[in-house]
Design a protein around this motif. Sequence first.
Motif, PDB file in Angstrom:
ATOM      1  N   GLY A 256       0.793  -1.228   0.000  1.00 16.14           N
ATOM      2  CA  GLY A 256       0.000   0.000   0.000  1.00 16.14           C
ATOM      3  C   GLY A 256       0.814   1.261   0.000  1.00 16.14           C
ATOM      4  N   VAL A 257       2.154   1.146  -0.122  1.00 20.24           N
ATOM      5  CA  VAL A 257       2.966   2.365  -0.141  1.00 20.24           C
ATOM      6  C   VAL A 257       2.568   3.214  -1.350  1.00 20.24           C
ATOM      7  N   GLY A 258       2.711   4.503  -1.198  1.00 23.13           N
ATOM      8  CA  GLY A 258       2.317   5.392  -2.283  1.00 23.13           C
ATOM      9  C   GLY A 258       2.811   6.792  -2.038  1.00 23.13           C
ATOM     10  N   PRO A 259       2.629   7.662  -3.007  1.00 22.80           N
ATOM     11  CA  PRO A 259       3.209   8.999  -2.932  1.00 22.80           C
ATOM     12  C   PRO A 259       2.461   9.928  -1.984  1.00 22.80           C
ATOM     13  N   VAL A 260       3.208  10.850  -1.415  1.00 21.60           N
ATOM     14  CA  VAL A 260       2.632  11.970  -0.675  1.00 21.60           C
ATOM     15  C   VAL A 260       3.109  13.251  -1.335  1.00 21.60           C
ATOM     16  N   LEU A 261       2.322  14.299  -1.157  1.00 18.04           N
ATOM     17  CA  LEU A 261       2.598  15.590  -1.767  1.00 18.04           C
ATOM     18  C   LEU A 261       2.660  16.670  -0.693  1.00 18.04           C
ATOM     19  N   PRO A 262       3.322  17.783  -0.969  1.00 18.23           N
ATOM     20  CA  PRO A 262       3.331  18.883  -0.011  1.00 18.23           C
ATOM     21  C   PRO A 262       1.921  19.269   0.405  1.00 18.23           C
ATOM     22  N   GLY A 263       1.731  19.408   1.713  1.00 18.77           N
ATOM     23  CA  GLY A 263       0.431  19.757   2.266  1.00 18.77           C
ATOM     24  C   GLY A 263      -0.397  18.582   2.732  1.00 18.77           C
ATOM     25  N   ASP A 264       0.005  17.348   2.378  1.00 15.67           N
ATOM     26  CA  ASP A 264      -0.737  16.164   2.819  1.00 15.67           C
ATOM     27  C   ASP A 264      -0.602  15.951   4.322  1.00 15.67           C
ATOM     28  N   THR A 265      -1.593  15.278   4.902  1.00 15.38           N
ATOM     29  CA  THR A 265      -1.543  14.853   6.300  1.00 15.38           C
ATOM     30  C   THR A 265      -1.532  13.336   6.360  1.00 15.38           C
ATOM     31  N   ILE A 266      -0.557  12.797   7.078  1.00 15.42           N
ATOM     32  CA  ILE A 266      -0.402  11.356   7.253  1.00 15.42           C
ATOM     33  C   ILE A 266      -0.872  10.987   8.658  1.00 15.42           C
ATOM     34  N   LYS A 267      -1.688   9.959   8.753  1.00 16.80           N
ATOM     35  CA  LYS A 267      -2.090   9.401  10.051  1.00 16.80           C
ATOM     36  C   LYS A 267      -1.522   7.990  10.144  1.00 16.80           C
ATOM     37  N   ALA A 268      -0.697   7.742  11.132  1.00 17.86           N
ATOM     38  CA  ALA A 268      -0.054   6.440  11.324  1.00 17.86           C
ATOM     39  C   ALA A 268      -0.543   5.808  12.621  1.00 17.86           C
ATOM     40  N   TYR A 269      -0.714   4.498  12.581  1.00 20.92           N
ATOM     41  CA  TYR A 269      -1.250   3.765  13.743  1.00 20.92           C
ATOM     42  C   TYR A 269      -0.531   2.436  13.882  1.00 20.92           C
ATOM     43  N   VAL A 270      -0.169   2.093  15.111  1.00 21.26           N
ATOM     44  CA  VAL A 270       0.254   0.739  15.463  1.00 21.26           C
ATOM     45  C   VAL A 270      -0.444   0.371  16.766  1.00 21.26           C
ATOM     46  N   GLU A 271      -1.076  -0.780  16.761  1.00 19.94           N
ATOM     47  CA  GLU A 271      -1.839  -1.267  17.905  1.00 19.94           C
ATOM     48  C   GLU A 271      -0.973  -1.304  19.163  1.00 19.94           C
ATOM     49  N   ASN A 272      -1.564  -0.920  20.274  1.00 17.07           N
ATOM     50  CA  ASN A 272      -0.927  -0.904  21.602  1.00 17.07           C
ATOM     51  C   ASN A 272       0.178   0.152  21.733  1.00 17.07           C
ATOM     52  N   ILE A 273       0.347   0.989  20.712  1.00 14.82           N
ATOM     53  CA  ILE A 273       1.309   2.087  20.819  1.00 14.82           C
ATOM     54  C   ILE A 273       0.571   3.415  20.768  1.00 14.82           C
ATOM     55  N   ALA A 274       0.006   3.754  19.616  1.00 12.77           N
ATOM     56  CA  ALA A 274      -0.670   5.066  19.497  1.00 12.77           C
ATOM     57  C   ALA A 274      -1.134   5.260  18.064  1.00 12.77           C
ATOM     58  N   THR A 275      -1.723   6.427  17.863  1.00 11.00           N
ATOM     59  CA  THR A 275      -1.989   6.993  16.535  1.00 11.00           C
ATOM     60  C   THR A 275      -1.404   8.398  16.539  1.00 11.00           C
ATOM     61  N   PHE A 276      -0.769   8.785  15.446  1.00 13.06           N
ATOM     62  CA  PHE A 276      -0.332  10.177  15.357  1.00 13.06           C
ATOM     63  C   PHE A 276      -0.578  10.717  13.962  1.00 13.06           C
ATOM     64  N   ASP A 277      -0.734  12.038  13.886  1.00 15.47           N
ATOM     65  CA  ASP A 277      -0.826  12.755  12.618  1.00 15.47           C
ATOM     66  C   ASP A 277       0.460  13.550  12.414  1.00 15.47           C
ATOM     67  N   ILE A 278       0.920  13.583  11.180  1.00 14.45           N
ATOM     68  CA  ILE A 278       2.062  14.432  10.844  1.00 14.45           C
ATOM     69  C   ILE A 278       1.818  15.011   9.461  1.00 14.45           C
ATOM     70  N   ARG A 279       2.228  16.243   9.279  1.00  8.37           N
ATOM     71  CA  ARG A 279       1.958  16.927   8.017  1.00  8.37           C
ATOM     72  C   ARG A 279       3.197  16.928   7.138  1.00  8.37           C
ATOM     73  N   VAL A 280       2.975  16.801   5.845  1.00  9.85           N
ATOM     74  CA  VAL A 280       4.017  17.053   4.859  1.00  9.85           C
ATOM     75  C   VAL A 280       4.011  18.555   4.608  1.00  9.85           C
ATOM     76  N   ALA A 281       5.151  19.193   4.791  1.00 17.90           N
ATOM     77  CA  ALA A 281       5.226  20.649   4.661  1.00 17.90           C
ATOM     78  C   ALA A 281       4.684  21.109   3.309  1.00 17.90           C
ATOM     79  N   PRO A 282       4.098  22.282   3.254  1.00 15.19           N
ATOM     80  CA  PRO A 282       3.436  22.741   2.021  1.00 15.19           C
ATOM     81  C   PRO A 282       4.390  23.136   0.903  1.00 15.19           C
ATOM     82  N   GLN A 283       5.708  23.109   1.164  1.00 20.99           N
ATOM     83  CA  GLN A 283       6.660  23.424   0.103  1.00 20.99           C
ATOM     84  C   GLN A 283       7.749  22.348   0.089  1.00 20.99           C
TER      85      GLN A 283
END
Length: 290
Positions: A256-283
């Motif tokens: 499922g890997v795929g491209p990200v672009l400036p301005g995108d928001t990534i949400k990552a999750y691993v069970e029993n650890i956490a969920t976090f959001d991180i942004r790809v900078a807009p430039q």
Amino acid sequence: MKICRFNHDRIGVVQEDDVYDVTDLFERQLHWPAPLGDAVIGQLEKVLDVVREKLPGIKPLKLSSVRLESPVANPGKIIGAPVNYHAHIEEANGDSEINNGKTFTTLEAYGLFLKANSSLIGTADEIQSAFGGRRTDHEVELAVVIGKKARHVPVEAALDYVAGYTIGLDMSVRGGETPCYRKSPDTYSVLGPWLVTRDEIPDPDNLDLSLHVNGEVRQQANTQLLILNVRRVIAYASALYTLHPGDVIMTGTPAGVGPVLPGDTIKAYVENIATFDIRVAPQFADQVEG
């Protein structure tokens, strides 16, 4: 226990919506030449009992009020396992931008790679896309943090050398260069939001993980599908490298890997650890075109 690094190198324990500052329970004086490894991670096992004793007397901060940094400050090595899910091997061999003319078979045949530790950021930072004319892909992974020096570790004892687990993003520029180069731009290794000590995750080989981009699910799997499970990856890495406290092993990404672009928001999750959001900078970052 959930251990975080926050607000410019403070050390905390996360409990629900609170952070307890336990920085002063760790020895942080400069020694030169510094021993290899992360000094705080190296102390973690012996300090945890003191942390548990002192915690009730510490006034908490609200988790929402702090800035979370990478839970490991100074990994000597960030080790990647490039093709450790069968479905990802199939997708890589079917995508010319990923394989760049190579045919992937097994992890043992392809080997591990190293990422520059200068590529490391935490979840409060932004990913700066490198190489504006090239594709950058997301890769979510279970990340293992080594807790003590290890060399030629037997598979059955491998988890004894683990300090804990965290979520890793192995960001990757596609192209013909070696993975060590394409995966090492600044901000291309994300760890966080905290480290969960190994006692809270007795079986790292049965954890759901997922990744969304702008709300769209891209990756979804379970670490049961790892080709080399966590124990075997640690043993495999320690056969070639001496592992030191704070070294990070990215255990591999599912399909499922795929491209990200400036301005995108990534949400990552691993069970029993956490969920976090991180942004790809807009430039795009100021990087040399390749």
